[in-house]
Enzyme design. Structure first.
Site, PDB file in Angstrom:
ATOM      1  CG  PHE A  18      49.234  36.804  31.157  1.00 13.59           C
ATOM      2  CD1 PHE A  18      48.430  37.872  30.786  1.00 13.59           C
ATOM      3  CD2 PHE A  18      50.207  36.367  30.258  1.00 13.59           C
ATOM      4  CE1 PHE A  18      48.597  38.505  29.555  1.00 13.59           C
ATOM      5  CE2 PHE A  18      50.367  36.983  29.031  1.00 13.59           C
ATOM      6  CZ  PHE A  18      49.580  38.060  28.679  1.00 13.59           C
ATOM      7  NE  ARG A  38      59.795  41.608  41.067  1.00 11.23           N
ATOM      8  CZ  ARG A  38      60.184  42.315  40.034  1.00 11.23           C
ATOM      9  NH1 ARG A  38      61.456  42.671  39.926  1.00 11.23           N
ATOM     10  NH2 ARG A  38      59.334  42.678  39.104  1.00 11.23           N
ATOM     11  CB  VAL A  62      61.438  34.163  39.476  1.00 10.60           C
ATOM     12  CG1 VAL A  62      61.929  35.049  38.359  1.00 10.60           C
ATOM     13  CG2 VAL A  62      61.328  32.738  39.020  1.00 10.60           C
ATOM     14  CE1 TYR A 154      59.147  39.266  27.025  1.00 11.80           C
ATOM     15  CE2 TYR A 154      58.280  39.546  24.795  1.00 11.80           C
ATOM     16  CZ  TYR A 154      58.110  39.142  26.105  1.00 11.80           C
ATOM     17  OH  TYR A 154      56.908  38.597  26.517  1.00 11.80           O
ATOM     18  N   PRO A 184      51.159  33.871  23.964  1.00  6.73           N
ATOM     19  CG  PRO A 184      50.384  34.607  26.028  1.00  6.73           C
ATOM     20  CD  PRO A 184      51.579  33.959  25.374  1.00  6.73           C
ATOM     21  N   GLY A 185      49.963  36.709  22.063  1.00 12.18           N
ATOM     22  CA  GLY A 185      50.341  37.967  21.412  1.00 12.18           C
ATOM     23  C   GLY A 185      49.925  39.124  22.312  1.00 12.18           C
TER      24      GLY A 185
HETATM   25  P1  NDP Z   1      52.500  41.976  34.069  1.00 15.93           P
HETATM   26  O1  NDP Z   1      53.587  42.991  34.088  1.00 15.93           O
HETATM   27  O2  NDP Z   1      51.108  42.432  34.311  1.00 15.93           O
HETATM   28  O3  NDP Z   1      52.847  40.812  35.106  1.00 15.93           O
HETATM   29  C1  NDP Z   1      54.145  40.303  35.229  1.00 15.93           C
HETATM   30  C2  NDP Z   1      54.249  39.527  36.529  1.00 15.93           C
HETATM   31  O4  NDP Z   1      55.585  39.009  36.619  1.00 15.93           O
HETATM   32  C3  NDP Z   1      54.004  40.384  37.743  1.00 15.93           C
HETATM   33  O5  NDP Z   1      53.169  39.680  38.627  1.00 15.93           O
HETATM   34  C4  NDP Z   1      55.383  40.575  38.346  1.00 15.93           C
HETATM   35  O6  NDP Z   1      55.275  40.614  39.762  1.00 15.93           O
HETATM   36  C5  NDP Z   1      56.071  39.279  37.933  1.00 15.93           C
HETATM   37  N1  NDP Z   1      57.526  39.367  37.943  1.00 15.93           N
HETATM   38  C6  NDP Z   1      58.324  40.135  37.171  1.00 15.93           C
HETATM   39  N2  NDP Z   1      59.611  39.967  37.528  1.00 15.93           N
HETATM   40  C7  NDP Z   1      59.613  39.071  38.565  1.00 15.93           C
HETATM   41  C8  NDP Z   1      60.619  38.507  39.375  1.00 15.93           C
HETATM   42  N3  NDP Z   1      61.913  38.815  39.222  1.00 15.93           N
HETATM   43  N4  NDP Z   1      60.256  37.617  40.333  1.00 15.93           N
HETATM   44  C9  NDP Z   1      58.969  37.297  40.512  1.00 15.93           C
HETATM   45  N5  NDP Z   1      57.959  37.810  39.783  1.00 15.93           N
HETATM   46  C10 NDP Z   1      58.289  38.694  38.824  1.00 15.93           C
HETATM   47  O7  NDP Z   1      52.620  41.263  32.662  1.00 15.93           O
HETATM   48  P2  NDP Z   1      51.838  40.019  32.004  1.00 15.93           P
HETATM   49  O8  NDP Z   1      50.846  39.445  32.913  1.00 15.93           O
HETATM   50  O9  NDP Z   1      51.410  40.459  30.670  1.00 15.93           O
HETATM   51  O10 NDP Z   1      53.069  39.032  31.798  1.00 15.93           O
HETATM   52  C11 NDP Z   1      53.105  37.707  32.287  1.00 15.93           C
HETATM   53  C12 NDP Z   1      53.955  36.874  31.360  1.00 15.93           C
HETATM   54  O11 NDP Z   1      53.367  36.858  30.075  1.00 15.93           O
HETATM   55  C13 NDP Z   1      55.387  37.383  31.157  1.00 15.93           C
HETATM   56  O12 NDP Z   1      56.246  36.273  31.135  1.00 15.93           O
HETATM   57  C14 NDP Z   1      55.330  38.054  29.782  1.00 15.93           C
HETATM   58  O13 NDP Z   1      56.582  38.037  29.142  1.00 15.93           O
HETATM   59  C15 NDP Z   1      54.337  37.165  29.087  1.00 15.93           C
HETATM   60  N6  NDP Z   1      53.639  37.723  27.935  1.00 15.93           N
HETATM   61  C16 NDP Z   1      52.967  38.908  28.001  1.00 15.93           C
HETATM   62  C17 NDP Z   1      52.280  39.375  26.892  1.00 15.93           C
HETATM   63  C18 NDP Z   1      51.556  40.676  26.879  1.00 15.93           C
HETATM   64  O14 NDP Z   1      51.336  41.233  25.791  1.00 15.93           O
HETATM   65  N7  NDP Z   1      51.118  41.193  28.015  1.00 15.93           N
HETATM   66  C19 NDP Z   1      52.214  38.579  25.670  1.00 15.93           C
HETATM   67  C20 NDP Z   1      52.971  37.367  25.718  1.00 15.93           C
HETATM   68  C21 NDP Z   1      53.623  36.955  26.812  1.00 15.93           C
HETATM   69  P3  NDP Z   1      56.111  41.569  40.737  1.00 15.93           P
HETATM   70  O15 NDP Z   1      56.518  42.784  39.942  1.00 15.93           O
HETATM   71  O16 NDP Z   1      55.164  41.873  41.846  1.00 15.93           O
HETATM   72  O17 NDP Z   1      57.249  40.708  41.181  1.00 15.93           O
HETATM   73  C1  8X3 Z   2      54.592  40.115  24.286  1.00 14.13           C
HETATM   74  C2  8X3 Z   2      53.804  39.986  23.032  1.00 14.13           C
HETATM   75  O1  8X3 Z   2      53.376  41.025  20.772  1.00 14.13           O
HETATM   76  O2  8X3 Z   2      54.117  42.487  22.586  1.00 14.13           O
HETATM   77  O3  8X3 Z   2      55.163  38.911  24.617  1.00 14.13           O
HETATM   78  O4  8X3 Z   2      55.676  40.930  21.637  1.00 14.13           O
HETATM   79  S1  8X3 Z   2      54.252  41.164  21.950  1.00 14.13           S
END
Ligand code: NDP
Ligand code: 8X3
Length: 254
Positions: A18, A38, A62, A154, A184-185
């Site tokens: 995202f 990172r 972060v 989570y 999002p889902g």
């Molecule tokens: P990805 O794993 O593709 O991306 C996660 C991002 O978070 C990466 O860029 C990673 O970068 C970064 N990240 C993780 N830990 C750290 C840290 N300690 N410091 C800085 N950056 C960090 O997952 P998504 O894009 O799907 O997830 C993005 C957000 O959306 C999250 O908060 C997730 O919980 C949420 N989400 C995701 C859903 C899904 O189904 N995919 C649904 C709903 C919410 P790097 O490892 O390089 O640091």
């Molecule tokens: C992640 C969405 O549906 O995998 O935040 O829990 S779900």
């Protein structure tokens, strides 16, 4: 002010999913981006794609106070004020039931999804308030509203994000600063690969045979919220892929 008329977005977790898609969407629409993550090689390639004039990058965890301080100092030294903070960095780890879950995984989710998000917000807010402008978009989840087996810590971190977003709105009344929680889902990104500690087969099986949301879908939501006129605050957006829905409540019989 070096910033001129271009809007500036700070995006955590811009190396993947995202965050990356949001950086691309905003940059394509004239925004300046500060992309944080990172994995520096990943944000370097994002910067190459978007152009150095449009995208600054910083290796950034972060959970590290020093990284947050360095970011604030860097913005100040460039006289940059932030129009949009996308608190996107986050992760799920594991899908075990609460009695079997790894406590270290729980701690990492809490440190990243809650503490990191809170500290980023607290670090950037004073300048937004002083500038009388700014928008914080948090990336929550449907898991913050709907429980599911294995969602335990989570989902609870994302419930925190939902309530923190609303309480920020309460505190920021009258400042002109907007707050949105996007929930999002199921969306295909590296999320499941991370959740299953790098087990690609397990991660792929989550998305097999269905059409999940894409990172671009979420980027579109962020962009839409950010582009509402200043008097419109979108409190929350909940979006799911059409294939995802609700199960009945469970009743266990002896
Ligand atoms: P990805 O794993 O593709 O991306 C996660 C991002 O978070 C990466 O860029 C990673 O970068 C970064 N990240 C993780 N830990 C750290 C840290 N300690 N410091 C800085 N950056 C960090 O997952 P998504 O894009 O799907 O997830 C993005 C957000 O959306 C999250 O908060 C997730 O919980 C949420 N989400 C995701 C859903 C899904 O189904 N995919 C649904 C709903 C919410 P790097 O490892 O390089 O640091
Ligand atoms: C992640 C969405 O549906 O995998 O935040 O829990 S779900």
């Amino acid at each position: 002010m070096t910033q001129s008329s271009r809007k500036l977005a700070v995006i955590t977790g811009a190396s993947s999913g995202f965050g990356r898609a949001t950086a691309i969407k905003l940059a394509q629409n004239g925004w300046q981006i500060v992309a944080l993550a990172r994995r520096v090689d990943r944000i370097e390639s994002l910067q190459k794609e978007l152009g150095e004039a449009n995208c600054q990058i910083k290796g950034f965890d972060v959970r590290q106070d020093a990284d947050i301080r360095a970011l604030v100092d860097s913005l100040k030294s460039q006289d940059l004020s932030v129009d949009l903070l996308v608190n996107n960095a986050g992760l799920a780890l594991g899908l075990d039931s609460a009695d079997k879950a790894d406590l270290n995984d729980w701690q990492t989710m809490i440190d990243t999804n809650i503490t990191g998000l809170v500290k980023m917000t607290r670090a950037l807010l004073p300048d937004m308030v002083a500038a009388k402008k700014g928008h914080i978009v948090n990336i929550g989840s449907i898991a913050g509203t709907y429980p599911y087996p294995g969602g335990n810590a989570y989902g609870a971190t994302k419930a925190f994000v939902a309530q923190f977003s609303l309480n920020l709105r309460a505190d920021l009344a009258g400042t002109g600063i907007r707050v949105t929680n996007i929930e999002p889902g199921l969306a295909e990104s590296e999320f499941s690969l991370v959740r299953f500690h790098g087990d690609k087969n397990k991660a792929d099986s989550i998305y097999a045979g269905v059409e999940p949301l894409t990172p671009t879908d979420i980027a579109e939501s962020v962009f839409w919220c950010a582009n509402q006129p200043a008097h419109v605050n979108i409190n929350r957006i909940e979006l799911m892929p059409t294939c995802q829905s609700f199960a009945p409540l469970t009743i266990s019989k002896e």
